[in-house]
Design a protein around this motif. Structure first.
Motif, PDB file in Angstrom:
ATOM      1  N   LEU B  16       0.833  -1.272   0.095  1.00 27.67           N
ATOM      2  CA  LEU B  16       0.087   0.006   0.187  1.00 27.67           C
ATOM      3  C   LEU B  16       0.710   1.297   0.040  1.00 27.67           C
ATOM      4  O   LEU B  16       0.661   2.241  -0.666  1.00 27.67           O
ATOM      5  CB  LEU B  16      -0.861   0.203   1.328  1.00 27.67           C
ATOM      6  N   SER B  23       1.530   6.348  -7.065  1.00 29.35           N
ATOM      7  CA  SER B  23       0.030   7.378  -7.167  1.00 29.35           C
ATOM      8  C   SER B  23       0.700   8.744  -7.201  1.00 29.35           C
ATOM      9  O   SER B  23       0.285   9.356  -8.121  1.00 29.35           O
ATOM     10  CB  SER B  23      -0.783   7.257  -5.998  1.00 29.35           C
ATOM     11  N   GLY B 270      -5.875   2.652 -13.532  1.00 27.53           N
ATOM     12  CA  GLY B 270      -6.781   3.283 -12.876  1.00 27.53           C
ATOM     13  C   GLY B 270      -7.647   4.256 -13.745  1.00 27.53           C
ATOM     14  O   GLY B 270      -8.437   5.076 -13.454  1.00 27.53           O
ATOM     15  N   PRO B 276      -8.888   9.824  -8.445  1.00 20.86           N
ATOM     16  CA  PRO B 276      -9.087   8.788  -7.441  1.00 20.86           C
ATOM     17  C   PRO B 276      -8.546   7.579  -8.203  1.00 20.86           C
ATOM     18  O   PRO B 276      -8.160   6.790  -7.607  1.00 20.86           O
ATOM     19  CB  PRO B 276     -10.632   8.636  -7.350  1.00 20.86           C
ATOM     20  N   GLY B 277      -8.724   7.456  -9.398  1.00 22.08           N
ATOM     21  CA  GLY B 277      -8.320   6.380 -10.499  1.00 22.08           C
ATOM     22  C   GLY B 277      -6.659   6.230  -9.799  1.00 22.08           C
ATOM     23  O   GLY B 277      -6.348   4.959  -9.967  1.00 22.08           O
ATOM     24  N   ILE B 279      -4.974   7.087  -7.566  1.00 19.33           N
ATOM     25  CA  ILE B 279      -4.743   6.714  -5.953  1.00 19.33           C
ATOM     26  C   ILE B 279      -4.968   4.939  -5.938  1.00 19.33           C
ATOM     27  O   ILE B 279      -4.285   4.252  -5.626  1.00 19.33           O
ATOM     28  CB  ILE B 279      -5.537   7.437  -5.038  1.00 19.33           C
ATOM     29  N   ILE B 280      -6.164   4.753  -6.340  1.00 14.01           N
ATOM     30  CA  ILE B 280      -6.825   3.373  -6.057  1.00 14.01           C
ATOM     31  C   ILE B 280      -5.780   2.452  -6.977  1.00 14.01           C
ATOM     32  O   ILE B 280      -5.431   1.313  -6.593  1.00 14.01           O
ATOM     33  CB  ILE B 280      -8.162   3.102  -6.500  1.00 14.01           C
ATOM     34  N   GLY B 281      -5.612   2.963  -8.451  1.00 16.94           N
ATOM     35  CA  GLY B 281      -4.781   2.344  -9.289  1.00 16.94           C
ATOM     36  C   GLY B 281      -3.240   1.876  -8.424  1.00 16.94           C
ATOM     37  O   GLY B 281      -2.691   0.849  -8.582  1.00 16.94           O
ATOM     38  N   LEU B 283      -2.380   1.976  -5.469  1.00 19.66           N
ATOM     39  CA  LEU B 283      -2.509   0.932  -4.225  1.00 19.66           C
ATOM     40  C   LEU B 283      -2.763  -0.510  -4.818  1.00 19.66           C
ATOM     41  O   LEU B 283      -2.262  -1.436  -4.207  1.00 19.66           O
ATOM     42  CB  LEU B 283      -3.693   1.109  -3.529  1.00 19.66           C
ATOM     43  N   ILE B 284      -3.437  -0.728  -5.992  1.00 20.08           N
ATOM     44  CA  ILE B 284      -3.730  -2.008  -6.390  1.00 20.08           C
ATOM     45  C   ILE B 284      -2.502  -2.901  -6.930  1.00 20.08           C
ATOM     46  O   ILE B 284      -2.105  -3.738  -6.706  1.00 20.08           O
ATOM     47  CB  ILE B 284      -4.674  -2.086  -7.544  1.00 20.08           C
ATOM     48  N   LEU B 324      -9.955   1.365 -14.581  1.00 21.11           N
ATOM     49  CA  LEU B 324     -11.221   1.423 -13.429  1.00 21.11           C
ATOM     50  C   LEU B 324     -11.949   2.556 -13.300  1.00 21.11           C
ATOM     51  O   LEU B 324     -13.257   2.566 -13.216  1.00 21.11           O
ATOM     52  CB  LEU B 324     -10.304   1.174 -11.905  1.00 21.11           C
ATOM     53  N   PHE B 325     -11.423   3.763 -13.513  1.00 18.98           N
ATOM     54  CA  PHE B 325     -12.133   5.071 -13.177  1.00 18.98           C
ATOM     55  C   PHE B 325     -12.336   5.839 -14.644  1.00 18.98           C
ATOM     56  O   PHE B 325     -12.474   6.828 -14.409  1.00 18.98           O
ATOM     57  CB  PHE B 325     -11.549   5.762 -12.059  1.00 18.98           C
TER      58      PHE B 325
END
Lengths: 430, 333
Positions: B16, B23, B270, B276-277, B279-281, B283-284, B324-325
């Motif tokens: 993470l 990110s 992402g 947000p993509g 950030i989430i991307g 993390l994944i 994703l986003f």
């Protein structure tokens, strides 16, 4: 029309005057890299290499009365560019020092065909130490396997000769270079009974979290590193983060420059590396370099690198090349050399401590005795340790010999395989 | 708990943290792509340039010293002992804004209405130019980045978690680099600030309008050129943050520009247009690559992270080609 002809003649004369070495010039092309991810290291080596030749030109008028030229070609540590540089500079070249294992592998058949020697000091194809197979490649005074062996010897000394059951991890650049010591370390593991763990790091090595989490879990007794560029800085920083005992973290000479330890600050104190030459600027040669090169405004860089590990290595490489050229001039009774004659000079190079003293480098490196069969030199190495407060390296051991009983059979095996693959008949070196 | 489980938890936690670092780089790409449709190949080099400039100001280095010395035979290197870190950050930001302004004046304004591939090629040229310019301005030597952020393994977490393992098992406590925790905190603040800026300020709304539809934004009087300067300045700020974080780990050197390679799978996953993509991307990708290396890497020779990040991103693409986003692009004929 006459003006046009005059103009064309002028252009042609200018091109000739600037690009072709005149007779009795000794040309040492520099396949250097001052740009790209490995540029900071390449620049220091290149500065040392160029400055030594500048010193000879300024102080002695060159070598044996012949001026030295050092045309530089930027490879950016890129193998394809390195080969291009070789092709564009090989006319009149005496010796190549590509400072890249990748470029070395590509140039081995080319230099052999072109009758130009190549010196891969402390890098390149290790089995090139066998001069019977590799007629034009030299890797004295030490190679990767010598380095691995000297590190293990040092660890053995630290452990009072008992390595049985000890855990040693190799953190290595996941490339031909980084993989070089694996076989040697495996053979030494069989002999000494330590447990070897292999931890590869992909280029460029900016992110090594997984590797260091694993090392933290494994709790090795010692870590050996074969890294280059940013991989070294990150690895040393990560080692300090997991609070690994830095005196048990030992790098090969390519992981042992000031560049590698400075970003980690005080925590890098105690980190060690093996080296095949002296450290610092406490040798008379540096007074000469300051007087004739730096203070005269003729330094290749800004002159601030004198005495750093990589500058010293470049300077040492140039000194060895110059000594070989002088030897070749003596053998062939000419000051104007060809690549083939230079090769002869390298193959019979002998440098004892008296000569080192005369050069202002007493104790800087081991004695050298190159022969037709042995292009690898003495294979000696010493351990240097980083003092973070003083920001300098110091040698903490003498130059010691690598384990020939393990390395020589490996060199014989690997060079024989190369000879077979390439249908090379071994030279008779009697 | 078994040490294996705890180790897996540790890997996830560190994944993470690594993801957040990715990110930080990806955010700069997203900002520029959203506002102008340009895939900025130079984002990594911008991080390098910003970090070089910051260290240069901090240490009192004279810009272009090598050039000046070579031309005039002088021997100048530093103008003093340097300056306060906060002031150096402010000055670096001003340099990045000037850079954005010059870029718009000299390059981008001539590129309006050009095909995306031309704009992409322009940023490739920009990357090479900035690499050389950065070297010339501040030198190619490796510099130490120190902005006062703490680093090293957290002793508190290690001691706190040591007792979690079942008795009689070998466990040394959980590891996390304090610098990574700071990076996570700064990244969260950065995203909040960017979100507030784009939602609640007039300029932010203009940015969103341009991102939604260039032509429509122009018709209501939004200056595309001003927006580009703002967006490139914002990307410069994000690059500075990324440069500080990554530079603190490895020193400031050319390799810093290669961190862009770590952002690409994040963007693929992402989406190129979502903050947000990014950030989430990140993390994944961070967790995915670290877990893969931990569980399977050792069996197949290790060093899997570089390629596995791309495999993971491509696997996501099979189900959501826009990321994703990302926005689904529907072109009606």
């Amino acid at each position: 029309m006459k003006i046009k002809q005059f103009g064309a003649a002028l252009v042609a004369a200018t091109i000739l005057a600037t690009s072709v070495p005149v007779a009795a010039d000794l040309t040492f092309p520099m396949l250097s890299y001052r740009t790209g991810p490995y540029g900071p290291n390449g620049a220091e080596f290149a500065d040392g290499y160029a400055d030594y030749f500048t010193l000879l030109n300024e102080r002695d008028g060159g070598i044996g009365g012949a001026k030295i030229l050092t045309p530089e070609c930027e490879t950016a540590y890129n193998t394809a560019k390195g080969v291009e540089c070789y092709e564009s500079t090989k006319e009149g070249a005496l010796v190549y020092q590509p400072l890249s294992t990748g470029i070395t592998y590509q140039l081995i058949p080319k230099v052999t065909a072109d009758d130009i020697p190549m010196h891969t000091m402390g890098y390149g194809r290790t089995s090139a130490a066998n001069g019977k197979v590799f007629s034009h490649v030299f890797n004295y005074p030490a190679n990767y396997w010598d380095g691995a062996s000297v590190i293990i010897k040092h660890i053995s000394d630290e452990e009072k000769g008992d390595l049985k059951g000890k855990k040693i991890s190799l953190v290595y650049h996941n490339s031909a270079y980084g993989k070089e010591p694996i076989r040697t370390l495996e053979e030494l593991a069989k002999k000494h009974g330590y447990v070897l763990t292999l931890i590869p790091v992909d280029h460029p090595g900016q992110e090594q979290k997984s590797q260091w989490l694993q090392l933290r879990r494994d709790r090795p007794d010692y870590i050996i590193m074969y890294g280059w560029g940013v991989m070294n800085q990150v690895a040393i920083k990560e080692a300090t983060n997991i609070r690994f005992d830095m005196s048990k973290f030992i790098g090969i000479w390519w992981s042992g420059s000031e560049n590698d330890v400075l970003p980690a600050g005080d925590k890098a104190n105690g980190y060690k590396a093996v080296t095949f030459h002296g450290v610092g600027d406490n040798y008379p040669i540096f007074d000469e370099l300051k007087k004739f090169v730096k203070d005269a405004g003729k330094a290749a860089g800004d002159g601030s690198n004198l005495g750093t590990a990589l500058y010293n290595r470049g300077m040492y490489a140039a000194m060895l090349a110059a000594e070989a050229a002088a030897n070749a001039q003596k053998i062939h009774s000419t000051k104007d050399l060809t690549g083939a004659q230079m090769r002869d000079g390298m193959e019979s190079l002998k440098i004892d401590q008296d000569r080192m003293k005369a050069l202002g480098l007493e104790g800087f490196g081991p004695e050298i005795n190159v022969t037709c069969a042995n292009h690898g030199g003495p294979g000696l190495g010493a351990i240097q340790q980083w003092d973070a407060k003083a920001k300098k390296w110091s040698l903490i051991t003498d130059f010691v010999e690598s384990d020939r009983s393990v390395i020589d059979p490996l060199i014989a095996e690997d060079s024989a395989a190369y000879a077979k693959e390439n249908s090379i008949k071994e030279r008779d070196c009697k | 708990m078994s040490p294996l489980f705890l180790n897996a938890l540790e890997v996830i936690l560190n994944g993470l943290m690594a993801g957040i670092m990715y990110s930080l780089v990806a955010l700069g790409f997203v900002l520029i792509f959203k506002a102008s449709g340009i895939f900025n190949y130079a984002q990594g080099v911008m991080a390098l340039f910003a970090a070089l400039t910051l260290v240069g100001f901090q240490t009192g280095q004279v810009p272009f010293a090598h050039l000046i010395n070579a031309m005039f035979g002088t021997e100048i290197h530093h103008w003093g002992s340097g300056m306060n870190t906060f002031l150096a950050i402010i000055l670096t930001m001003i340099v990045m804004i000037i850079f954005a302004w010059l870029l718009e004046k000299i390059v981008l304004k001539h590129m309006v209405n050009q095909a995306p591939i031309i704009l992409f090629m322009t940023t490739i040229g920009l990357a090479y130019f900035m690499e050389g310019f950065g070297d010339l301005m501040w030198g190619a030597d490796i510099k130490t980045m120190d902005v006062g952020l703490p680093s090293g393994g957290s002793i508190w977490l290690e001691d706190f978690t040591k007792g979690w393992a079942a008795e009689g098992t070998e466990y040394y406590g959980m590891y996390i680099d304090v610098l990574d925790v700071w990076a996570a905190g700064i990244a969260i603040l950065l995203v909040i600030a960017l979100t507030l800026f784009s939602q609640y300020t007039k300029t932010g709304r203009a940015l969103r309008a341009v991102a939604d539809d260039h032509q429509a934004a122009l018709t209501v009087g939004i200056s595309l050129r001003t927006i580009w300067i703002i967006v490139w300045s914002l990307a410069g700020f994000v690059a500075l943050v990324a440069g500080i974080m990554w530079g603190s780990k490895s020193g400031v050197q050319f390799s810093l520009s290669l961190i862009a390679l770590k952002a690409l799978p994040v963007l693929i996953l992402g989406g190129f247009t979502s903050i947000p993509g990014a950030i989430i991307g990140g993390l994944i990708i961070g967790v995915g690559e670290k877990l893969f290396e931990f569980s399977i890497g050792g069996m197949i020779g290790g060093a899997t992270e570089n390629w596995f990040a791309y495999v993971l991103a491509l696997a996501f693409l099979m189900f959501r080609p826009q990321g994703l986003f990302g926005e689904k692009i529907i072109e009606r004929v």
